[in-house]
Scaffold this active site. Structure first.
Site, PDB file in Angstrom:
ATOM      1  N   VAL A  63      33.351  36.109  33.039  1.00  0.00           N
ATOM      2  CA  VAL A  63      34.041  35.792  34.292  1.00  0.00           C
ATOM      3  C   VAL A  63      33.916  36.889  35.347  1.00  0.00           C
ATOM      4  O   VAL A  63      34.234  36.662  36.515  1.00  0.00           O
ATOM      5  CB  VAL A  63      35.545  35.483  34.069  1.00  0.00           C
ATOM      6  CG1 VAL A  63      35.718  34.238  33.211  1.00  0.00           C
ATOM      7  CG2 VAL A  63      36.280  36.680  33.476  1.00  0.00           C
ATOM      8  N   SER A 141      50.726  39.664  33.090  1.00  0.00           N
ATOM      9  CA  SER A 141      51.358  40.297  31.926  1.00  0.00           C
ATOM     10  C   SER A 141      52.661  40.961  32.363  1.00  0.00           C
ATOM     11  O   SER A 141      52.799  41.359  33.530  1.00  0.00           O
ATOM     12  CB  SER A 141      50.429  41.373  31.346  1.00  0.00           C
ATOM     13  OG  SER A 141      51.116  42.174  30.406  1.00  0.00           O
ATOM     14  N   TYR A 155      45.219  48.466  32.556  1.00  0.00           N
ATOM     15  CA  TYR A 155      45.607  47.081  32.275  1.00  0.00           C
ATOM     16  C   TYR A 155      46.738  46.634  33.220  1.00  0.00           C
ATOM     17  O   TYR A 155      46.676  45.558  33.825  1.00  0.00           O
ATOM     18  CB  TYR A 155      46.047  46.976  30.816  1.00  0.00           C
ATOM     19  CG  TYR A 155      46.412  45.589  30.342  1.00  0.00           C
ATOM     20  CD1 TYR A 155      45.437  44.657  30.026  1.00  0.00           C
ATOM     21  CD2 TYR A 155      47.750  45.218  30.205  1.00  0.00           C
ATOM     22  CE1 TYR A 155      45.777  43.382  29.585  1.00  0.00           C
ATOM     23  CE2 TYR A 155      48.095  43.956  29.759  1.00  0.00           C
ATOM     24  CZ  TYR A 155      47.105  43.033  29.446  1.00  0.00           C
ATOM     25  OH  TYR A 155      47.455  41.782  29.010  1.00  0.00           O
ATOM     26  N   LYS A 159      46.561  43.719  36.073  1.00  0.00           N
ATOM     27  CA  LYS A 159      47.463  42.565  36.008  1.00  0.00           C
ATOM     28  C   LYS A 159      48.388  42.498  37.220  1.00  0.00           C
ATOM     29  O   LYS A 159      48.795  41.410  37.634  1.00  0.00           O
ATOM     30  CB  LYS A 159      48.271  42.629  34.712  1.00  0.00           C
ATOM     31  CG  LYS A 159      47.449  42.361  33.451  1.00  0.00           C
ATOM     32  CD  LYS A 159      46.742  41.024  33.516  1.00  0.00           C
ATOM     33  CE  LYS A 159      46.330  40.510  32.144  1.00  0.00           C
ATOM     34  NZ  LYS A 159      45.548  39.246  32.251  1.00  0.00           N
TER      35      LYS A 159
HETATM   36  P1  NAP Z   1      42.414  36.748  23.225  1.00  0.00           P
HETATM   37  O1  NAP Z   1      42.901  35.960  22.064  1.00  0.00           O
HETATM   38  O2  NAP Z   1      41.545  37.924  22.984  1.00  0.00           O
HETATM   39  O3  NAP Z   1      41.701  35.733  24.239  1.00  0.00           O
HETATM   40  C1  NAP Z   1      41.033  36.186  25.386  1.00  0.00           C
HETATM   41  C2  NAP Z   1      39.664  35.545  25.424  1.00  0.00           C
HETATM   42  O4  NAP Z   1      38.993  35.953  26.638  1.00  0.00           O
HETATM   43  C3  NAP Z   1      38.774  36.027  24.258  1.00  0.00           C
HETATM   44  O5  NAP Z   1      38.049  34.973  23.709  1.00  0.00           O
HETATM   45  C4  NAP Z   1      37.871  37.025  24.966  1.00  0.00           C
HETATM   46  O6  NAP Z   1      36.658  37.277  24.316  1.00  0.00           O
HETATM   47  C5  NAP Z   1      37.677  36.346  26.290  1.00  0.00           C
HETATM   48  N1  NAP Z   1      37.072  37.231  27.269  1.00  0.00           N
HETATM   49  C6  NAP Z   1      37.150  38.591  27.346  1.00  0.00           C
HETATM   50  N2  NAP Z   1      36.424  39.043  28.365  1.00  0.00           N
HETATM   51  C7  NAP Z   1      35.870  37.960  28.948  1.00  0.00           C
HETATM   52  C8  NAP Z   1      34.995  37.787  30.039  1.00  0.00           C
HETATM   53  N3  NAP Z   1      34.547  38.831  30.742  1.00  0.00           N
HETATM   54  N4  NAP Z   1      34.608  36.540  30.379  1.00  0.00           N
HETATM   55  C9  NAP Z   1      35.040  35.475  29.666  1.00  0.00           C
HETATM   56  N5  NAP Z   1      35.857  35.565  28.610  1.00  0.00           N
HETATM   57  C10 NAP Z   1      36.265  36.800  28.258  1.00  0.00           C
HETATM   58  O7  NAP Z   1      43.632  37.302  24.068  1.00  0.00           O
HETATM   59  P2  NAP Z   1      45.006  36.633  24.558  1.00  0.00           P
HETATM   60  O8  NAP Z   1      46.083  37.469  24.028  1.00  0.00           O
HETATM   61  O9  NAP Z   1      45.013  35.171  24.336  1.00  0.00           O
HETATM   62  O10 NAP Z   1      44.891  36.946  26.101  1.00  0.00           O
HETATM   63  C11 NAP Z   1      44.782  35.946  27.081  1.00  0.00           C
HETATM   64  C12 NAP Z   1      45.301  36.516  28.389  1.00  0.00           C
HETATM   65  O11 NAP Z   1      46.687  36.808  28.243  1.00  0.00           O
HETATM   66  C13 NAP Z   1      44.620  37.820  28.766  1.00  0.00           C
HETATM   67  O12 NAP Z   1      44.395  37.832  30.169  1.00  0.00           O
HETATM   68  C14 NAP Z   1      45.646  38.863  28.393  1.00  0.00           C
HETATM   69  O13 NAP Z   1      45.514  40.029  29.153  1.00  0.00           O
HETATM   70  C15 NAP Z   1      46.929  38.107  28.667  1.00  0.00           C
HETATM   71  N6  NAP Z   1      48.107  38.611  28.001  1.00  0.00           N
HETATM   72  C16 NAP Z   1      48.161  38.684  26.640  1.00  0.00           C
HETATM   73  C17 NAP Z   1      49.313  39.164  26.032  1.00  0.00           C
HETATM   74  C18 NAP Z   1      49.447  39.274  24.539  1.00  0.00           C
HETATM   75  O14 NAP Z   1      50.415  39.908  24.076  1.00  0.00           O
HETATM   76  N7  NAP Z   1      48.549  38.677  23.764  1.00  0.00           N
HETATM   77  C19 NAP Z   1      50.398  39.565  26.818  1.00  0.00           C
HETATM   78  C20 NAP Z   1      50.303  39.476  28.201  1.00  0.00           C
HETATM   79  C21 NAP Z   1      49.157  39.003  28.777  1.00  0.00           C
HETATM   80  P3  NAP Z   1      36.615  38.566  23.345  1.00  0.00           P
HETATM   81  O15 NAP Z   1      37.373  38.185  22.146  1.00  0.00           O
HETATM   82  O16 NAP Z   1      35.184  38.806  23.107  1.00  0.00           O
HETATM   83  O17 NAP Z   1      37.219  39.721  24.113  1.00  0.00           O
END
Ligand code: NAP
Length: 248
Positions: A63, A141, A155, A159
């Site tokens: 992205v 976040s 981060y 965000k």
């Molecule tokens: P996740 O399970 O790692 O899912 C994120 C997905 O995005 C992964 O498949 C990742 O691939 C992919 N990705 C990374 N870089 C990318 C790129 N440049 N282009 C396209 N896809 C890409 O993480 P998640 O926890 O669901 O996170 C989803 C969103 O929620 C993120 O924006 C994260 O910052 C946010 N968030 C998460 C939390 C939490 O506690 N989990 C809290 C607040 C906010 P890879 O696995 O290869 O990196």
């Protein structure tokens, strides 16, 4: 089904929160372009949707790259139709103290979260505005609101940028029937947090202090997203909803 006939474009749809959102949108009738860095992860989710009787395609794209986002949008339009729902959930996370935070690491954090969200909005919002209906949800976040803790300056900054982008686009696109909101999740149990290199015991300590006394699940975030993309959320724009278990 509420979203029958609608097309959704979900970045980061191959894992965690994005996956839960893609599945939820599909169960509400949307055809889903599951966009992720990894073709295999995106395809697994798209296949799950198709196995359940829905329509979905997997699109491998970074992205942070304008060409890749444009190509992904073109594929979604050609194979599914013009998206009217965009969810930006692609993301990465790492703990890096400021003294050793490399310039490339900072740039990558901004590129994936902030530039990636901008690029997808730029690609898909004009057609939504043209059609007079659209829903954009950007995953931010709690770190954007409270700093997230030591080691998360890049981060948190990325965000926080997503929230500014969201609020400005809400003002720009509101008159054309497109709402733009952010979700600021707290700690959610996904591969992202397990691979981020957090200090030992940090997550247990966070959960111990949460009023709900449990870690969040991807579906907790998907539920908030389901509201924001619904027809009945048309008066809700430029907002930040924070499913965070009551974190202070
Ligand atoms: P996740 O399970 O790692 O899912 C994120 C997905 O995005 C992964 O498949 C990742 O691939 C992919 N990705 C990374 N870089 C990318 C790129 N440049 N282009 C396209 N896809 C890409 O993480 P998640 O926890 O669901 O996170 C989803 C969103 O929620 C993120 O924006 C994260 O910052 C946010 N968030 C998460 C939390 C939490 O506690 N989990 C809290 C607040 C906010 P890879 O696995 O290869 O990196």
């Amino acid at each position: 089904m509420e979203h029958a006939g609608r097309i959704a474009f979900v970045t980061g749809g191959g894992s965690g929160i994005g996956r839960a959102i893609a599945l939820r949108l599909a169960s509400a009738g949307a055809a889903v372009a599951v966009v992720d860095l990894h073709a295999g992860a995106a395809e697994a989710v798209a296949a799950e949707i198709r196995a359940g009787g829905g329509r979905a395609i997997a699109v491998a794209a970074d992205v942070s790259a304008a060409r890749a986002v444009a190509d992904a949008a073109a594929r979604a339009r050609a194979e599914l139709g013009t998206p009217s729902i965009l969810v930006n959930s692609a993301g990465i996370a790492a703990f890096d103290p400021i003294a050793t935070l490399a310039e490339e690491t900072f740039d990558r954090m901004i590129a994936v979260h902030l530039k990636g969200t901008f690029l997808a909005c730029r690609e898909l919002a004009p057609a939504m505005a043209e059609a007079g209906w659209g829903r954009i949800v950007n995953v931010s976040s709690t770190a954007a609101l409270n700093g997230g803790g030591p080691g998360l300056s890049h981060y948190a900054a990325a965000k926080a940028g997503v929230i500014g982008l969201t609020k400005s686009l809400a003002q720009e696109l509101g008159p054309r029937g497109v709402t733009v909101n952010a979700i600021a999740p707290g700690l959610i149990d996904t591969p992202l947090i397990r691979g981020a290199g957090a200090p030992e015991g940090l997550y247990d300590e966070v959960v111990r202090r949460l009023p709900v006394r449990r870690i969040g699940q991807p579906d907790d975030v998907a539920a908030a997203c389901a509201y924001l993309v619904s027809d009945e959320a048309g008066f809700c724009t430029g907002q930040v909803i924070s499913p965070n278990g009551g974190a202070a």
